[in-house]
Design an enzyme around this catalytic site. Structure first.
Site, mmCIF file in Angstrom:
data_model
loop_
_atom_site.group_PDB
_atom_site.id
_atom_site.type_symbol
_atom_site.label_atom_id
_atom_site.label_comp_id
_atom_site.label_asym_id
_atom_site.label_seq_id
_atom_site.Cartn_x
_atom_site.Cartn_y
_atom_site.Cartn_z
ATOM 1 N N THR A 297 -6.757 20.530 8.307
ATOM 2 C CA THR A 297 -7.815 19.523 8.249
ATOM 3 C C THR A 297 -9.164 20.192 8.428
ATOM 4 O OG1 THR A 297 -8.008 19.068 10.620
ATOM 5 C CG2 THR A 297 -6.277 17.904 9.410
ATOM 6 N N ASP A 298 -10.222 19.479 8.106
ATOM 7 C CA ASP A 298 -11.533 19.867 8.587
ATOM 8 C C ASP A 298 -11.639 19.374 10.032
ATOM 9 O OD1 ASP A 298 -14.100 20.877 8.680
ATOM 10 O OD2 ASP A 298 -14.693 19.990 6.775
ATOM 11 N N TYR A 299 -12.692 19.773 10.709
ATOM 12 C CA TYR A 299 -12.874 19.547 12.141
ATOM 13 C C TYR A 299 -12.704 18.063 12.497
ATOM 14 C CZ TYR A 299 -14.910 21.214 16.588
ATOM 15 O OH TYR A 299 -15.126 21.589 17.894
ATOM 16 N N GLY A 301 -10.680 15.918 11.430
ATOM 17 C CA GLY A 301 -10.492 15.046 10.274
ATOM 18 C C GLY A 301 -9.449 13.960 10.489
#
Length: 761
Positions: A297-299, A301
């Site tokens: 994931t992104d941070y 997410g």
């Protein structure tokens, strides 16, 4: 040695033996296809508890105190228990060793931790920001800069970078345009491939075992660059046609180049956030494209899907993400807190967990971490690798090759070293060092970057060129108290060179703007400098296309220098002096006003197009106050010499399935100095099952020519080049008629021809 004594039990034994024939993980396809690696992954997985498996799917960030990296809260406990698969924001050999020892000293299976970091355009030696570097149109140079970044990062213990960003960007309001390759999917795909191969050492998974390579991460999947209103984290509303034809090609190119990991984007696709989008992560990425690495994931997410209103709580968010195909949770803690319970409740299958964990474990095997979790940790190598002289030389040359000459009336540039002349250096970017690295500048020391003033004074030392200086204003405020000193300085000079731009915090993540003019008092200062009557040049240090409509009308010359990194001042001085003749070409269109955005050259035609011969015609698709066209188009850039493209010809005017056409043209340096240009080929499909763009880049060649020299360039057109997703959403070339241009930018239509693709395909 201590580095091996802590790693001789549990998973290490099974993994090293590799001979235990365990059942293959259900639903898992290995990235490498190597049967021995698959057996080793199966052996480790068979020893793991459900809790330990979920732990491999968790990534956390470290902070730093005076003694090095630390983990806050309960994360350190999880690390010691073997319940953390990856850490990021840990760097240096000593820092990584500390955290790896913490993980291996107490955990049951002693599975090594994977260390990641945002190595976007350099680690310690900072190269031009990616958008700037893309303007070089030099694929080999971009591959090499990524390889240098990987060499430095891996020497500091890092094995995974969250790059390259390959998002197509059509809206300069979006701060993260600096991090990508611009607006074109064809060029963007080639750059994605170059950067992946640079980080990973090629397109063969075996190169990941080399100690100077790192895992690349293709981001942000998908279409993050289409955020509405140019606002970070915002919704993207896209048709399937636009998504597949314009935004997806660079991601697919990264996959074909062998990228090891993907990162999910923050936006939604078809009403579902990417982090929980099973169609995107499983059906398309894994099944259709055949990607067998892992997805992070992104941070936070996963957590953010609650705010997206797609789930009610964090636990449901984790279930949606895991079932969609998200393998690792970046910093959110959702998998660590809830995923074991979700499996026990039958909300997520353990087979699904096993597939994700197998993919993560395989990457650790391919990197050699199971054989030696300290293999990257060599203090002597770190000392001898960081900022090598040859790395700095490469960064300097890349900086010069990334600068775009936008205007050069009266031959303002170059400023010859042979002249006896006084140059007034005015503006907040003249002596600035802090902003040169831009955002995402790795571990680059901002104070080490070379300022424009330093570059120029070194370049012109011992010559008759004299520099005088006044700051004039700062970057952000409207304070005009320093104008008088700047005007007085300008009046004492023969010419004025203003250096202006954006604070680096004004470009990058969460740095979106609605006004793209020079911020603060900078344009007002330019207007006062103009009143002196002195020849006025402008050099820009910024992270996005700006609204330069006033500047284009009133200053004599403009150099777009971007954020160039560690060697910025030297790169700028090389161009200003003429020691390097600028050759860069824009990869994003510059607007006349922010009201035109989003703006891109490969737009769709409308039912009421504006006639070129009558742009003010009523009841056509136009603005009342500005032309539709950009101020500076995609592919545009000037040189200290001039070029001409002539004698375009096709070897045939039609072809059928399996055939091809060769397009040939002659490019000539018509000026008096040596230089380089980018010859570009554009194609328009005149009719299709869905509407087609007014033109698309389909080939280019960067050509170096001596003054007066000519060279023939050739491009090949075949079915693959003409293929697109049509009304049935199948990618193929459709028979029909086409226009082809060969020129020096996307608006250059002087050399054109036509051809047809015959038959039924």
């Amino acid at each position: 040695m201590k580095k091996l004594t802590t790693f001789i039990a549990g998973a290490a034994v099974a993994a090293t033996l590799g001979g235990c024939q365990q059942p293959a993980v259900s639903g898992w396809k290995s990235f490498s296809g190597d049967k021995n690696i698959e057996r080793r992954v199966d052996s480790v997985l068979s020893l793991m508890t459900l809790e330990e498996k979920v732990g491999q799917m968790a990534q956390y960030s470290c902070n730093w105190d005076v003694t090095g990296p630390v983990m806050t809260g309960d994360y350190e406990t999880l690390l010691k228990q073997g319940l953390v698969g990856s850490l990021f924001n840990v760097y240096t050999v000593d820092g990584v060793r500390k955290m790896q020892e913490m993980a291996l000293s107490e955990s049951r299976l002693k599975i090594p931790v994977l260390f990641g970091y945002d190595v976007v355009h350099g680690y310690r030696t900072i190269f031009p920001m990616p958008l700037a570097e893309s303007c070089s149109w030099d694929l080999e140079r971009m591959r090499k800069s990524a390889a240098i970044a990987a060499d430095e990062a891996s020497a500091s213990g890092i094995a995974w970078t969250f790059a390259p960003m390959v998002d197509i960007a059509r809206d300069a309001r979006w701060g993260r345009v600096m991090e990508g390759a611009g607006e074109d999917p064809y060029l963007g795909s080639l750059i994605a491939k170059a950067r992946v191969e640079g980080f990973q050492g090629g397109n063969d998974w075996r190169s990941l075992a080399d100690v100077n390579t790192v895992l690349a991460c293709c981001k942000h999947f998908a279409a993050y660059g289409a955020a509405e209103a140019g606002r970070d984290y915002n919704t993207s509303e896209l048709s399937q046609n636009t998504l597949m034809n314009y935004y997806m090609p660079p991601y697919l190119a990264a996959k074909e180049a062998g990228v090891a990991t993907f990162m999910a984007s923050f936006n939604e696709i078809n009403g579902v956030p990417s982090t929980g989008n099973k169609w995107l992560m499983t059906d398309l990425l894994r099944k259709d494209w055949g990607f067998n690495g892992f997805v992070v994931t992104d941070y936070t997410g996963i957590n953010e899907m609650v705010a997206h209103s797609i789930v009610r709580n964090d636990k449901e968010a984790g279930e949606l993400a895991a079932n969609a195909g998200i393998d690792m949770d970046m910093t959110g803690g959702i998998y660590s807190q809830h995923l074991v319970q979700s499996v026990k409740e039958g909300k997520v299958s353990e087979e699904n967990i096993d597939r994700a964990v197998a993919s993560i474990l395989e990457m650790k095997f391919l990197l050699g971490l199971f054989d030696d979790p300290y293999r990257y940790l060599d203090n002597e190598r770190e000392k001898n690798t960081i900022m090598k002289p040859e790395f700095l030389r490469e960064a300097r040359e890349t900086s010069a090759r990334s600068i775009v000459l936008l205007k050069n009336d009266n031959n303002f540039f170059p400023i010859s070293k042979d002249k006896q002349i006084t140059v007034a250096l005015i503006g907040p970017m003249v002596k600035d060092k802090i902003n040169q690295n831009g955002e995402w500048a790795g571990r680059g020391e901002r104070e080490e970057s070379i300022s424009l003033f330093e570059g120029l004074t070194e370049k012109y030392a011992g010559t008759n060129v004299k520099f005088i200086y006044a700051e004039g204003c700062d970057l952000l405020t409207d304070d005009s108290s320093k104008f008088a000193e700047a005007i007085a300085t300008a009046r004492r000079a023969d010419i004025v060179l203003a250096a202006m731009g954006e604070d680096f915090n004004w470009s990058g993540e969460a740095a979106c703007r609605t006004d793209l003019k020079l911020p603060g008092a900078q344009q007002a200062l330019l207007k006062e400098l103009k009143k002196t009557g002195k020849p006025l040049g402008l050099i820009l240090v910024n992270g996005r296309p700006l609204d330069l409509s006033w500047e284009d009308q009133h200053v004599d010359a403009i150099l777009e220098a971007w954020y160039l990194g560690t060697m910025a001042g030297h790169g700028m001085a090389d161009v200003i002096s003429g020691d390097y003749n600028p050759s860069a070409r824009l990869t994003m269109s510059f607007p006349r006003t922010v009201g035109q955005l989003p703006l891109y050259y490969n737009q769709k035609p409308t039912g009421r197009p504006v006639p070129p011969e009558a742009p003010d015609t009523d009841y056509k698709s136009r603005y009342m106050d500005v032309p539709n066209t950009p101020l500076y188009p995609f592919g545009y850039g000037l040189s200290y010499t001039t070029f001409a493209v002539n004698s375009m010809r096709l070897d045939q005017n039609s072809f059928t399935k399996g055939g091809k056409i060769t397009v040939t043209a002659e490019v000539e340096n018509t000026g008096k100095v040596d230089g380089e240009t980018v010859v570009q080929m554009y194609i328009r499909d005149l009719a299709g099952s869905v509407t087609r763009p007014v033109k698309e880049l389909k080939g280019f060649e960067k050509v170096a020519l001596k003054a007066g020299e000519k060279k023939q360039v050739s491009f090949t057109i075949d079915e693959a080049l003409l293929a697109f997703y049509g009304i049935d959403m199948r990618k193929k070339a459709e028979p029909g008629d086409f226009t082809v241009w060969v020129g020096l930018d996307s608006a250059d239509e002087a050399n054109r021809s036509s051809f047809s693709l015959d038959g039924s395909l």
